[in-house]
Design a protein around this motif. Structure first.
Motif, PDB file in Angstrom:
ATOM      1  N   TRP A   1      -3.897  -6.156  -0.373  1.00 17.66           N
ATOM      2  CA  TRP A   1      -3.305  -5.268  -1.379  1.00 17.66           C
ATOM      3  C   TRP A   1      -3.596  -5.801  -2.778  1.00 17.66           C
ATOM      4  N   HIS A   2      -3.452  -7.092  -2.954  1.00 17.24           N
ATOM      5  CA  HIS A   2      -3.727  -7.741  -4.242  1.00 17.24           C
ATOM      6  C   HIS A   2      -5.172  -7.489  -4.664  1.00 17.24           C
ATOM      7  N   ASP A   3      -6.088  -7.570  -3.706  1.00 18.97           N
ATOM      8  CA  ASP A   3      -7.515  -7.368  -3.997  1.00 18.97           C
ATOM      9  C   ASP A   3      -7.861  -5.904  -4.245  1.00 18.97           C
ATOM     10  N   ALA A   4      -7.088  -4.977  -3.668  1.00 14.10           N
ATOM     11  CA  ALA A   4      -7.406  -3.552  -3.730  1.00 14.10           C
ATOM     12  C   ALA A   4      -6.721  -2.798  -4.868  1.00 14.10           C
ATOM     13  N   SER A   5      -5.617  -3.310  -5.373  1.00 12.81           N
ATOM     14  CA  SER A   5      -4.815  -2.571  -6.343  1.00 12.81           C
ATOM     15  C   SER A   5      -4.845  -3.229  -7.713  1.00 12.81           C
ATOM     16  N   GLU A   6      -5.149  -2.447  -8.723  1.00 12.56           N
ATOM     17  CA  GLU A   6      -5.143  -2.960 -10.095  1.00 12.56           C
ATOM     18  C   GLU A   6      -3.740  -3.434 -10.491  1.00 12.56           C
ATOM     19  N   ALA A   7      -2.727  -2.687 -10.100  1.00 17.61           N
ATOM     20  CA  ALA A   7      -1.343  -3.057 -10.428  1.00 17.61           C
ATOM     21  C   ALA A   7      -0.966  -4.368  -9.749  1.00 17.61           C
ATOM     22  N   ILE A   8      -1.234  -4.491  -8.457  1.00 18.08           N
ATOM     23  CA  ILE A   8      -0.857  -5.683  -7.702  1.00 18.08           C
ATOM     24  C   ILE A   8      -1.766  -6.855  -8.070  1.00 18.08           C
ATOM     25  N   GLY A   9      -2.942  -6.583  -8.569  1.00 17.38           N
ATOM     26  CA  GLY A   9      -3.831  -7.639  -9.049  1.00 17.38           C
ATOM     27  C   GLY A   9      -3.223  -8.450 -10.187  1.00 17.38           C
ATOM     28  N   LYS A  10      -2.214  -7.901 -10.855  1.00 17.94           N
ATOM     29  CA  LYS A  10      -1.536  -8.610 -11.945  1.00 17.94           C
ATOM     30  C   LYS A  10      -0.491  -9.608 -11.428  1.00 17.94           C
ATOM     31  N   VAL A  11      -0.137  -9.516 -10.155  1.00 14.95           N
ATOM     32  CA  VAL A  11       0.916 -10.354  -9.579  1.00 14.95           C
ATOM     33  C   VAL A  11       0.399 -11.778  -9.371  1.00 14.95           C
ATOM     34  N   THR A  12       1.094 -12.739  -9.966  1.00 16.95           N
ATOM     35  CA  THR A  12       0.770 -14.153  -9.755  1.00 16.95           C
ATOM     36  C   THR A  12       1.918 -14.906  -9.098  1.00 16.95           C
TER      37      THR A  12
ATOM     38  N   ALA B   1      23.195  -9.253  -6.776  1.00 14.91           N
ATOM     39  CA  ALA B   1      22.605  -8.497  -5.675  1.00 14.91           C
ATOM     40  C   ALA B   1      22.552  -7.036  -6.080  1.00 14.91           C
ATOM     41  N   GLU B   2      21.372  -6.471  -5.993  1.00 18.67           N
ATOM     42  CA  GLU B   2      21.181  -5.064  -6.354  1.00 18.67           C
ATOM     43  C   GLU B   2      20.339  -4.436  -5.247  1.00 18.67           C
ATOM     44  N   ILE B   3      20.841  -3.378  -4.641  1.00 19.21           N
ATOM     45  CA  ILE B   3      20.126  -2.741  -3.537  1.00 19.21           C
ATOM     46  C   ILE B   3      19.969  -1.258  -3.833  1.00 19.21           C
ATOM     47  N   HIS B   4      18.725  -0.797  -3.724  1.00 11.84           N
ATOM     48  CA  HIS B   4      18.390   0.607  -3.995  1.00 11.84           C
ATOM     49  C   HIS B   4      17.873   1.273  -2.726  1.00 11.84           C
ATOM     50  N   ASP B   5      18.037   2.571  -2.660  1.00  9.68           N
ATOM     51  CA  ASP B   5      17.389   3.369  -1.631  1.00  9.68           C
ATOM     52  C   ASP B   5      15.884   3.340  -1.893  1.00  9.68           C
ATOM     53  N   LEU B   6      15.099   3.739  -0.923  1.00 14.54           N
ATOM     54  CA  LEU B   6      13.644   3.594  -1.005  1.00 14.54           C
ATOM     55  C   LEU B   6      12.997   4.367  -2.153  1.00 14.54           C
ATOM     56  N   GLY B   7      13.557   5.483  -2.553  1.00 11.80           N
ATOM     57  CA  GLY B   7      12.929   6.302  -3.581  1.00 11.80           C
ATOM     58  C   GLY B   7      13.299   5.940  -5.009  1.00 11.80           C
ATOM     59  N   ILE B   8      14.122   4.903  -5.198  1.00 11.84           N
ATOM     60  CA  ILE B   8      14.617   4.571  -6.536  1.00 11.84           C
ATOM     61  C   ILE B   8      14.060   3.229  -6.971  1.00 11.84           C
ATOM     62  N   GLY B   9      13.191   3.244  -7.979  1.00 12.33           N
ATOM     63  CA  GLY B   9      12.577   2.018  -8.481  1.00 12.33           C
ATOM     64  C   GLY B   9      13.513   1.213  -9.360  1.00 12.33           C
ATOM     65  N   ARG B  10      13.179  -0.060  -9.508  1.00 12.37           N
ATOM     66  CA  ARG B  10      14.008  -0.996 -10.275  1.00 12.37           C
ATOM     67  C   ARG B  10      13.363  -1.327 -11.617  1.00 12.37           C
TER      68      ARG B  10
ATOM     69  N   PHE C   1       0.820  -1.219   0.000  1.00  8.17           N
ATOM     70  CA  PHE C   1       0.000   0.000   0.000  1.00  8.17           C
ATOM     71  C   PHE C   1       0.852   1.266   0.000  1.00  8.17           C
ATOM     72  N   THR C   2       1.942   1.242  -0.757  1.00 13.64           N
ATOM     73  CA  THR C   2       2.790   2.433  -0.855  1.00 13.64           C
ATOM     74  C   THR C   2       2.839   2.901  -2.303  1.00 13.64           C
ATOM     75  N   PHE C   3       3.922   3.541  -2.729  1.00 13.49           N
ATOM     76  CA  PHE C   3       3.912   4.309  -3.962  1.00 13.49           C
ATOM     77  C   PHE C   3       4.793   3.716  -5.067  1.00 13.49           C
ATOM     78  N   VAL C   4       6.072   3.596  -4.834  1.00 12.17           N
ATOM     79  CA  VAL C   4       6.972   3.019  -5.831  1.00 12.17           C
ATOM     80  C   VAL C   4       6.761   1.502  -5.919  1.00 12.17           C
ATOM     81  N   CYS C   5       6.478   0.880  -4.787  1.00 11.20           N
ATOM     82  CA  CYS C   5       6.357  -0.581  -4.712  1.00 11.20           C
ATOM     83  C   CYS C   5       5.381  -1.171  -5.736  1.00 11.20           C
ATOM     84  N   PRO C   6       4.155  -0.639  -5.864  1.00 13.18           N
ATOM     85  CA  PRO C   6       3.254  -1.261  -6.837  1.00 13.18           C
ATOM     86  C   PRO C   6       3.749  -1.137  -8.277  1.00 13.18           C
TER      87      PRO C   6
END
Length: 188
Positions: A83-94, A135-144, A44-49
């Protein structure tokens, strides 16, 4: 920070939300196939979905390469379902969405922010022996980018299957590789 490259993944057993069901998944389930562990801070955050949707859009291709994807946050499997049930983006995750309420999985991969009980954006490619190869690690504000992870999977698989060869920068499947030798020193 010590490197996790060429280290065994940490042992774990946890609950996951997978295709509308709850399922117990352990580190033993990972061995024998390629795997991507994709850590993110919270549901339920911003970059994550955007990241999980991007990975979902590449999931079929990754499965074709023999790779299973595991997304992981410190939220529970119940929150993953909501989250899967509430978000269109996360609804695509299988792919499996692992709950890591204790933070032990994230801690084992060295991506847990202890004071926030949240994971950094860590992505790890694990070979069939359970050994971390990327291994790839990003700060919270940087999407992959899932597309770049697909490229890294192909490179890691090529290197594993072709002893003595390495993949140069930005290598794409079908391009030339290198065979390190004394003859190449200073010539590249």
């Amino acid at each position: 920070m010590s490197s996790i490259i060429n280290q065994q993944i940490p042992e774990f057993t946890t609950e996951a939300f997978v295709n509308g069901e709850f399922k117990t998944i352990s580190s033993d389930d990972v061995k024998g196939k390629w795997a991507i562990f994709m850590f993110y801070p919270h549901d339920f955050t911003f970059v994550c979905p955007t990241e999980l949707e991007d990975m979902a859009n590449h999931y079929e291709e990754l499965q074709g390469l023999g790779v299973e994807v595991y997304s992981v946050s410190t939220d529970s499997h119940f929150v993953h379902k909501a989250w899967h049930d509430a978000s269109e983006a996360i609804g695509k995750v299988t792919f499996p969405m692992l709950g890591d309420g204790t933070g032990n999985i994230a801690r084992g991969f060295n991506v847990l922010i202890e004071e926030e009980h949240a994971a950094l954006r860590g992505t790890f490619l694990v070979d069939p022996d359970g050994v971390v190869k990327v291994a790839e690690i990003h700060d919270l504000g940087i999407g992959r980018s899932a597309k770049d992870m697909v490229r890294k999977v192909k490179a890691a698989q090529y290197v594993r299957d072709n002893d003595g060869e390495v993949c140069p920068a930005a290598w794409e499947q079908g391009q030339e590789t290198l065979k390190p030798s004394l003859d190449l020193v200073g010539k590249i």
